[in-house]
Write an enzyme that holds these catalytic residues in place. Structure first.
Site, short mmCIF file in Angstrom:
data_model
loop_
_atom_site.label_atom_id
_atom_site.label_comp_id
_atom_site.label_asym_id
_atom_site.label_seq_id
_atom_site.Cartn_x
_atom_site.Cartn_y
_atom_site.Cartn_z
N TYR A 2 23.00 85.94 58.42
CA TYR A 2 22.50 85.56 57.10
C TYR A 2 23.51 84.62 56.44
CZ TYR A 2 21.32 85.64 52.18
OH TYR A 2 21.02 85.25 50.90
N GLU A 44 19.12 79.29 51.00
CA GLU A 44 19.25 80.46 51.86
C GLU A 44 18.79 80.17 53.28
OE1 GLU A 44 18.40 84.93 50.64
OE2 GLU A 44 16.59 83.98 51.38
#
Ligand code: GDP
Ligand code: MN
Length: 384
Positions: A101, A189
Protein backbone atom coordinates in the site's frame (compact mmCIF):
# COMPACT_ATOMS: atom_id res chain seq x y z
CA UNK A 1 -13.28 16.14 -7.03
CA UNK A 2 -12.86 12.41 -7.56
CA UNK A 3 -11.69 10.97 -10.86
CA UNK A 4 -11.81 7.45 -12.30
CA UNK A 5 -8.96 4.96 -12.05
CA UNK A 6 -8.17 5.29 -15.77
CA UNK A 7 -7.90 9.08 -15.38
CA UNK A 8 -5.79 8.79 -12.24
CA UNK A 9 -3.49 6.39 -14.10
CA UNK A 10 -3.13 8.89 -16.94
CA UNK A 11 -2.03 11.49 -14.38
CA UNK A 12 0.40 9.01 -12.80
CA UNK A 13 1.81 8.15 -16.22
CA UNK A 14 2.53 11.82 -16.85
CA UNK A 15 4.64 11.92 -13.69
CA UNK A 16 6.51 8.73 -14.53
CA UNK A 17 4.75 6.36 -12.12
CA UNK A 18 4.66 2.92 -13.76
CA UNK A 19 1.12 1.79 -14.65
CA UNK A 20 -0.26 -0.61 -17.26
CA UNK A 21 -1.49 0.73 -20.56
CA UNK A 22 -5.24 0.48 -20.71
CA UNK A 23 -8.27 1.01 -22.89
CA UNK A 24 -11.70 2.24 -21.98
CA UNK A 25 -14.69 0.13 -23.01
CA UNK A 26 -18.40 0.92 -22.79
CA UNK A 27 -19.78 -2.37 -24.10
CA UNK A 28 -18.90 -6.07 -24.05
CA UNK A 29 -17.93 -5.82 -27.74
CA UNK A 30 -15.51 -2.97 -27.04
CA UNK A 31 -14.05 -4.93 -24.12
CA UNK A 32 -13.49 -7.99 -26.35
CA UNK A 33 -11.87 -5.79 -29.01
CA UNK A 34 -9.52 -4.20 -26.45
CA UNK A 35 -8.61 -7.63 -25.08
CA UNK A 36 -7.86 -8.88 -28.59
CA UNK A 37 -5.58 -5.92 -29.27
CA UNK A 38 -3.74 -6.43 -25.98
CA UNK A 39 -3.40 -10.20 -26.31
CA UNK A 40 -2.94 -12.51 -23.33
CA UNK A 41 -4.81 -12.28 -20.07
CA UNK A 42 -6.48 -8.96 -19.28
CA UNK A 43 -8.28 -7.47 -16.30
CA UNK A 44 -11.73 -5.97 -16.80
CA UNK A 45 -12.23 -3.21 -14.22
CA UNK A 46 -15.39 -1.27 -13.34
CA UNK A 47 -14.84 2.50 -13.52
CA UNK A 48 -16.95 4.05 -10.78
CA UNK A 49 -16.14 6.54 -8.06
CA UNK A 50 -16.13 3.88 -5.35
CA UNK A 51 -13.57 1.67 -3.71
CA UNK A 52 -13.92 -2.04 -3.00
CA UNK A 53 -14.75 -2.86 -6.59
CA UNK A 54 -12.95 -6.19 -6.34
CA UNK A 55 -15.16 -7.40 -3.50
CA UNK A 56 -18.28 -6.17 -5.28
CA UNK A 57 -17.52 -8.23 -8.39
CA UNK A 58 -16.31 -5.25 -10.40
CA UNK A 59 -12.84 -6.62 -11.21
CA UNK A 60 -12.42 -9.80 -13.29
CA UNK A 61 -9.57 -11.54 -15.03
CA UNK A 62 -10.17 -12.72 -18.59
CA UNK A 63 -7.88 -15.10 -20.46
CA UNK A 64 -9.45 -14.64 -23.90
CA UNK A 65 -11.36 -11.89 -25.72
CA UNK A 66 -14.49 -14.01 -25.33
CA UNK A 67 -13.98 -14.16 -21.57
CA UNK A 68 -13.45 -10.40 -21.57
CA UNK A 69 -16.78 -10.01 -23.37
CA UNK A 70 -18.48 -12.14 -20.70
CA UNK A 71 -16.76 -10.33 -17.84
CA UNK A 72 -17.76 -6.96 -19.31
CA UNK A 73 -21.37 -8.09 -19.69
CA UNK A 74 -21.50 -9.09 -16.03
CA UNK A 75 -19.83 -5.91 -14.73
CA UNK A 76 -21.63 -3.29 -16.83
CA UNK A 77 -24.79 -2.20 -15.05
CA UNK A 78 -23.56 -3.52 -11.72
CA UNK A 79 -24.39 -1.34 -8.70
CA UNK A 80 -21.33 -0.60 -6.60
CA UNK A 81 -21.98 1.47 -3.50
CA UNK A 82 -25.03 3.00 -5.14
CA UNK A 83 -23.33 3.82 -8.44
CA UNK A 84 -24.07 2.12 -11.74
CA UNK A 85 -21.10 0.87 -13.77
CA UNK A 86 -21.14 2.39 -17.26
CA UNK A 87 -17.47 2.25 -18.18
CA UNK A 88 -14.73 -0.36 -17.99
CA UNK A 89 -10.97 -0.22 -18.03
CA UNK A 90 -9.27 -3.09 -19.84
CA UNK A 91 -5.60 -3.58 -18.91
CA UNK A 92 -3.07 -6.40 -19.27
CA UNK A 93 -3.09 -8.65 -16.20
CA UNK A 94 -0.16 -8.83 -13.84
CA UNK A 95 1.37 -11.86 -12.20
CA UNK A 96 1.39 -10.59 -8.64
CA UNK A 97 4.18 -11.54 -6.25
CA UNK A 98 3.22 -9.12 -3.48
CA UNK A 99 0.70 -6.31 -2.85
CA UNK A 100 1.80 -3.19 -0.92
CA UNK A 101 0.00 0.00 0.00
CA UNK A 102 1.20 3.54 -0.74
CA UNK A 103 -0.85 6.67 -0.24
CA UNK A 104 -0.62 10.38 0.43
CA UNK A 105 -3.38 12.35 2.13
CA UNK A 106 -3.62 15.95 3.14
CA UNK A 107 -3.32 15.96 6.92
CA UNK A 108 -5.27 19.09 7.77
CA UNK A 109 -4.37 18.87 11.43
CA UNK A 110 -0.66 18.94 10.68
CA UNK A 111 -1.08 21.26 7.70
CA UNK A 112 1.08 18.92 5.63
CA UNK A 113 0.82 15.98 3.29
CA UNK A 114 1.16 12.62 5.02
CA UNK A 115 2.73 9.66 3.22
CA UNK A 116 1.61 6.22 4.37
CA UNK A 117 3.02 2.88 3.27
CA UNK A 118 2.38 -0.69 4.28
CA UNK A 119 3.59 -4.18 3.45
CA UNK A 120 -0.05 -5.15 3.56
CA UNK A 121 -1.76 -3.77 0.49
CA UNK A 122 -4.72 -4.70 -1.65
CA UNK A 123 -6.99 -4.69 1.37
CA UNK A 124 -8.91 -1.89 3.01
CA UNK A 125 -6.23 0.34 4.51
CA UNK A 126 -8.58 1.68 7.18
CA UNK A 127 -8.71 -1.86 8.60
CA UNK A 128 -4.93 -2.12 8.65
CA UNK A 129 -4.75 1.27 10.39
CA UNK A 130 -7.27 0.12 12.99
CA UNK A 131 -6.19 -3.45 13.69
CA UNK A 132 -2.45 -3.32 13.07
CA UNK A 133 -1.31 0.32 13.27
CA UNK A 134 2.36 -0.72 13.40
CA UNK A 135 1.97 -2.25 9.92
CA UNK A 136 1.50 1.29 8.58
CA UNK A 137 4.51 3.62 8.33
CA UNK A 138 3.76 7.33 8.18
CA UNK A 139 5.77 10.44 7.37
CA UNK A 140 4.77 14.07 6.86
CA UNK A 141 6.65 16.12 4.31
CA UNK A 142 7.00 19.78 3.53
CA UNK A 143 5.16 20.49 0.26
CA UNK A 144 7.44 23.44 -0.50
CA UNK A 145 10.55 21.29 -0.70
CA UNK A 146 8.89 17.99 -1.60
CA UNK A 147 9.56 14.48 -0.35
CA UNK A 148 13.34 14.13 -0.02
CA UNK A 149 15.16 11.12 -1.45
CA UNK A 150 16.23 9.84 1.94
CA UNK A 151 12.68 10.18 3.26
CA UNK A 152 11.32 8.14 0.34
CA UNK A 153 14.07 5.58 0.96
CA UNK A 154 13.25 5.37 4.69
CA UNK A 155 9.60 4.70 3.87
CA UNK A 156 10.48 2.15 1.18
CA UNK A 157 12.88 0.35 3.51
CA UNK A 158 10.08 -0.11 6.03
CA UNK A 159 8.08 -2.25 3.61
CA UNK A 160 10.65 -3.93 1.34
CA UNK A 161 13.85 -5.84 2.12
CA UNK A 162 15.43 -6.27 -1.31
CA UNK A 163 17.74 -3.33 -2.13
CA UNK A 164 16.68 -2.97 -5.77
CA UNK A 165 13.08 -3.18 -4.61
CA UNK A 166 13.60 -0.43 -2.05
CA UNK A 167 14.98 1.85 -4.75
CA UNK A 168 12.08 1.12 -7.05
CA UNK A 169 9.50 1.83 -4.34
CA UNK A 170 11.33 4.96 -3.19
CA UNK A 171 11.29 6.20 -6.79
CA UNK A 172 7.55 5.63 -7.04
CA UNK A 173 6.93 7.41 -3.71
CA UNK A 174 8.97 10.42 -4.80
CA UNK A 175 6.95 10.65 -8.01
CA UNK A 176 3.69 10.20 -6.11
CA UNK A 177 4.67 13.10 -3.84
CA UNK A 178 5.49 15.25 -6.87
CA UNK A 179 2.12 14.41 -8.42
CA UNK A 180 0.35 15.21 -5.16
CA UNK A 181 1.86 18.68 -4.87
CA UNK A 182 1.89 19.61 -8.56
CA UNK A 183 -1.77 18.69 -9.11
CA UNK A 184 -3.13 20.11 -5.80
CA UNK A 185 -4.42 16.73 -4.70
CA UNK A 186 -5.98 15.92 -1.36
CA UNK A 187 -5.53 12.18 -1.93
CA UNK A 188 -3.19 10.09 -4.09
CA UNK A 189 -3.38 6.39 -3.42
CA UNK A 190 -1.86 3.24 -4.90
CA UNK A 191 -3.62 0.18 -3.47
CA UNK A 192 -2.13 -2.14 -4.38
CA UNK A 193 1.35 -1.16 -5.41
CA UNK A 194 2.65 -4.51 -6.61
CA UNK A 195 5.84 -6.43 -7.14
CA UNK A 196 5.34 -8.62 -10.16
CA UNK A 197 6.70 -12.15 -10.38
CA UNK A 198 9.36 -10.88 -12.78
CA UNK A 199 10.49 -8.30 -10.19
CA UNK A 200 8.95 -5.13 -11.63
CA UNK A 201 6.98 -2.67 -9.46
CA UNK A 202 3.88 -0.85 -10.59
CA UNK A 203 0.67 0.85 -9.53
CA UNK A 204 -2.06 -1.73 -10.14
CA UNK A 205 -4.78 0.60 -8.91
CA UNK A 206 -4.89 4.41 -8.72
CA UNK A 207 -7.09 6.74 -6.72
CA UNK A 208 -6.86 10.50 -6.90
CA UNK A 209 -8.92 13.30 -5.36
CA UNK A 210 -8.24 16.82 -6.59
CA UNK A 211 -8.75 19.67 -4.13
CA UNK A 212 -11.72 21.59 -5.56
CA UNK A 213 -10.16 24.88 -4.51
CA UNK A 214 -7.11 24.11 -6.63
CA UNK A 215 -9.06 23.22 -9.78
CA UNK A 216 -8.89 26.71 -11.26
CA UNK A 217 -5.15 26.20 -11.59
CA UNK A 218 -5.62 22.94 -13.48
CA UNK A 219 -8.15 23.31 -16.29
CA UNK A 220 -6.95 19.98 -17.74
CA UNK A 221 -7.88 18.27 -14.46
CA UNK A 222 -11.18 20.14 -14.13
CA UNK A 223 -12.18 18.58 -17.46
CA UNK A 224 -11.94 15.12 -15.91
CA UNK A 225 -15.09 15.71 -13.87
CA UNK A 226 -17.60 12.96 -14.64
CA UNK A 227 -21.03 14.52 -14.28
CA UNK A 228 -22.70 11.10 -14.39
CA UNK A 229 -20.94 10.22 -11.14
CA UNK A 230 -22.00 13.32 -9.25
CA UNK A 231 -25.14 14.38 -7.47
CA UNK A 232 -26.95 16.30 -10.25
CA UNK A 233 -28.34 18.79 -7.73
CA UNK A 234 -24.94 19.55 -6.28
CA UNK A 235 -23.68 20.05 -9.81
CA UNK A 236 -26.58 22.33 -10.75
CA UNK A 237 -26.01 24.33 -7.57
CA UNK A 238 -22.31 24.68 -8.37
CA UNK A 239 -22.99 25.95 -11.89
CA UNK A 240 -25.25 28.66 -10.39
CA UNK A 241 -22.59 29.78 -7.94
CA UNK A 242 -24.30 28.17 -4.95
CA UNK A 243 -22.37 26.08 -2.53
CA UNK A 244 -24.63 23.13 -1.71
CA UNK A 245 -24.02 19.89 0.14
CA UNK A 246 -26.79 17.40 0.82
CA UNK A 247 -27.14 16.17 4.41
CA UNK A 248 -29.54 13.78 6.08
CA UNK A 249 -31.89 15.92 8.16
CA UNK A 250 -35.32 17.50 7.68
CA UNK A 251 -34.64 21.24 7.80
CA UNK A 252 -33.71 22.75 4.45
CA UNK A 253 -31.41 25.73 4.99
CA UNK A 254 -30.92 28.77 2.75
CA UNK A 255 -28.17 30.97 4.15
CA UNK A 256 -25.74 33.55 2.85
CA UNK A 257 -22.09 33.13 3.71
CA UNK A 258 -20.33 29.90 4.63
CA UNK A 259 -19.72 31.01 8.23
CA UNK A 260 -23.36 31.88 8.85
CA UNK A 261 -24.40 28.66 7.11
CA UNK A 262 -22.27 26.66 9.54
CA UNK A 263 -23.48 28.66 12.52
CA UNK A 264 -27.05 28.03 11.38
CA UNK A 265 -26.44 24.30 11.16
CA UNK A 266 -24.89 24.34 14.63
CA UNK A 267 -27.90 26.14 16.04
CA UNK A 268 -30.33 23.78 14.32
CA UNK A 269 -28.53 20.86 15.97
CA UNK A 270 -28.35 22.72 19.27
CA UNK A 271 -32.12 22.97 19.37
CA UNK A 272 -32.54 19.31 18.49
CA UNK A 273 -33.07 19.51 14.73
CA UNK A 274 -31.11 18.13 11.80
CA UNK A 275 -30.18 20.19 8.73
CA UNK A 276 -31.08 18.66 5.37
CA UNK A 277 -28.31 20.54 3.63
CA UNK A 278 -25.57 23.08 3.77
CA UNK A 279 -26.37 25.91 1.39
CA UNK A 280 -24.53 29.17 0.90
CA UNK A 281 -26.26 31.41 -1.64
CA UNK A 282 -23.16 33.59 -1.75
CA UNK A 283 -22.52 37.27 -1.32
CA UNK A 284 -23.96 39.09 -4.32
CA UNK A 285 -27.53 37.96 -4.34
CA UNK A 286 -29.75 37.72 -7.32
CA UNK A 287 -33.29 36.39 -7.10
CA UNK A 288 -32.50 33.56 -9.55
CA UNK A 289 -30.17 31.95 -7.05
CA UNK A 290 -32.96 31.75 -4.51
CA UNK A 291 -35.25 30.20 -7.10
CA UNK A 292 -32.68 27.51 -7.86
CA UNK A 293 -31.91 26.96 -4.19
CA UNK A 294 -35.55 26.49 -3.29
CA UNK A 295 -36.11 24.19 -6.24
CA UNK A 296 -33.22 21.94 -5.21
CA UNK A 297 -34.24 21.86 -1.56
CA UNK A 298 -37.93 21.18 -2.14
CA UNK A 299 -37.10 18.24 -4.41
CA UNK A 300 -35.78 16.44 -1.34
CA UNK A 301 -38.77 14.55 0.13
CA UNK A 302 -37.22 14.43 3.61
CA UNK A 303 -37.31 18.22 3.95
CA UNK A 304 -40.17 19.20 6.28
CA UNK A 305 -39.37 22.88 6.86
CA UNK A 306 -37.36 25.47 4.98
CA UNK A 307 -35.32 27.95 6.95
CA UNK A 308 -33.98 31.17 5.46
CA UNK A 309 -31.28 32.85 7.50
CA UNK A 310 -29.95 35.90 5.69
CA UNK A 311 -27.67 38.56 7.03
CA UNK A 312 -27.95 41.38 4.52
CA UNK A 313 -24.66 43.08 3.76
CA UNK A 314 -23.74 42.91 0.12
CA UNK A 315 -26.61 40.49 -0.13
CA UNK A 316 -29.78 42.57 -0.17
CA UNK A 317 -32.69 41.21 1.81
CA UNK A 318 -35.21 42.50 -0.74
CA UNK A 319 -33.47 40.48 -3.48
CA UNK A 320 -33.77 37.36 -1.39
CA UNK A 321 -37.42 38.13 -0.65
CA UNK A 322 -38.14 38.73 -4.36
CA UNK A 323 -36.45 35.43 -5.21
CA UNK A 324 -38.57 33.67 -2.65
CA UNK A 325 -41.81 35.19 -3.96
CA UNK A 326 -40.83 34.37 -7.54
CA UNK A 327 -39.99 30.80 -6.62
CA UNK A 328 -43.34 30.40 -4.85
CA UNK A 329 -45.18 31.81 -7.89
CA UNK A 330 -43.42 29.34 -10.15
CA UNK A 331 -43.98 26.38 -7.87
CA UNK A 332 -45.95 26.51 -4.63
CA UNK A 333 -44.19 24.95 -1.66
CA UNK A 334 -46.38 22.84 0.59
CA UNK A 335 -43.98 22.93 3.52
CA UNK A 336 -43.67 25.80 6.02
CA UNK A 337 -41.00 28.40 5.35
CA UNK A 338 -39.41 30.27 8.24
CA UNK A 339 -37.59 33.44 7.29
CA UNK A 340 -35.14 35.56 9.19
CA UNK A 341 -33.87 38.49 7.16
CA UNK A 342 -31.80 41.19 8.74
CA UNK A 343 -29.58 43.97 7.43
CA UNK A 344 -29.57 45.77 4.08
CA UNK A 345 -33.13 46.56 2.90
CA UNK A 346 -34.78 44.42 5.53
CA UNK A 347 -37.85 46.70 5.69
CA UNK A 348 -38.39 46.36 1.96
CA UNK A 349 -38.02 42.60 2.32
CA UNK A 350 -40.61 42.52 5.10
CA UNK A 351 -43.06 44.42 2.92
CA UNK A 352 -42.53 42.04 0.03
CA UNK A 353 -43.12 39.02 2.23
CA UNK A 354 -46.03 40.42 4.24
CA UNK A 355 -49.06 38.28 3.63
CA UNK A 356 -47.27 35.68 1.49
CA UNK A 357 -48.93 32.50 2.63
CA UNK A 358 -46.80 29.81 4.17
CA UNK A 359 -44.02 32.23 5.04
CA UNK A 360 -43.39 32.96 8.72
CA UNK A 361 -41.01 35.76 9.62
CA UNK A 362 -38.86 35.89 12.73
CA UNK A 363 -36.68 38.77 13.84
CA UNK A 364 -33.84 36.86 15.45
CA UNK A 365 -31.76 33.91 14.36
CA UNK A 366 -32.42 31.94 17.51
CA UNK A 367 -36.20 32.39 17.29
CA UNK A 368 -36.19 31.43 13.63
CA UNK A 369 -34.19 28.26 14.24
CA UNK A 370 -36.34 27.29 17.25
CA UNK A 371 -39.47 27.69 15.20
CA UNK A 372 -38.06 25.67 12.29
CA UNK A 373 -37.05 22.88 14.64
CA UNK A 374 -40.49 22.87 16.26
CA UNK A 375 -42.21 22.75 12.87
CA UNK A 376 -39.97 19.90 11.72
CA UNK A 377 -41.12 17.84 14.68
CA UNK A 378 -39.32 15.03 16.42
CA UNK A 379 -36.84 12.64 14.83
CA UNK A 380 -34.86 15.00 12.66
CA UNK A 381 -32.54 12.47 11.10
CA UNK A 382 -34.23 10.65 8.26
CA UNK A 383 -31.75 7.99 7.29
CA UNK A 384 -28.23 6.89 8.10
P1 GDP B 1 -10.46 -2.15 -5.83
O1 GDP B 1 -11.06 -3.41 -5.30
O2 GDP B 1 -11.53 -1.17 -6.24
O3 GDP B 1 -9.48 -1.54 -4.90
O4 GDP B 1 -9.68 -2.53 -7.21
P2 GDP B 1 -8.15 -2.94 -7.47
O5 GDP B 1 -7.74 -2.42 -8.77
O6 GDP B 1 -7.29 -2.56 -6.30
O7 GDP B 1 -8.21 -4.52 -7.57
C1 GDP B 1 -8.62 -5.33 -6.48
C2 GDP B 1 -7.81 -6.59 -6.41
O8 GDP B 1 -7.94 -7.34 -7.62
C3 GDP B 1 -6.31 -6.36 -6.28
O9 GDP B 1 -5.92 -6.13 -4.95
C4 GDP B 1 -5.75 -7.65 -6.83
O10 GDP B 1 -5.70 -8.63 -5.83
C5 GDP B 1 -6.76 -8.05 -7.88
N1 GDP B 1 -6.23 -7.69 -9.21
C6 GDP B 1 -6.38 -6.51 -9.86
N2 GDP B 1 -5.65 -6.52 -11.00
C7 GDP B 1 -5.04 -7.71 -11.07
C8 GDP B 1 -4.12 -8.33 -11.99
O11 GDP B 1 -3.69 -7.76 -13.00
N3 GDP B 1 -3.71 -9.61 -11.72
C9 GDP B 1 -4.11 -10.27 -10.60
N4 GDP B 1 -3.65 -11.50 -10.41
N5 GDP B 1 -4.96 -9.73 -9.70
C10 GDP B 1 -5.42 -8.47 -9.93
MN1 MN C 1 -7.58 -0.90 -4.94
Amino acid sequence: MDVHEYQAKAIFRRFGIPVHEGELARSPAEAAEAARRMGGTVVVKAQVHAGGRGKAGGIRLAKTPEEARGAAASILGLQIKGRTVKKLLITPASDIDHEYYAGIVLDRGAGRPLVMVSREGGIDIELVAKDRPDALKKLHFDPARGLRGYEAMWLAASIEDDSEGKKAIAGILAKLARTFVACDLSLAEINPLIREKDGGYLALDAKVTVDDSGLFRHPELAELRDLEEEDPDEDRARSQGLSFIRLEGTIGCVVNGAGLAMATMDLVKHFGGEPANFLDVGGSSNPEKVVTALDIITKDPSVRVILFNIFGGITRCDDIARGLVKALEMKPVERPIVVRLTGTNEEAAREILAGVSGVQSEGGMEEAVRRAVALAGAGGRVSA
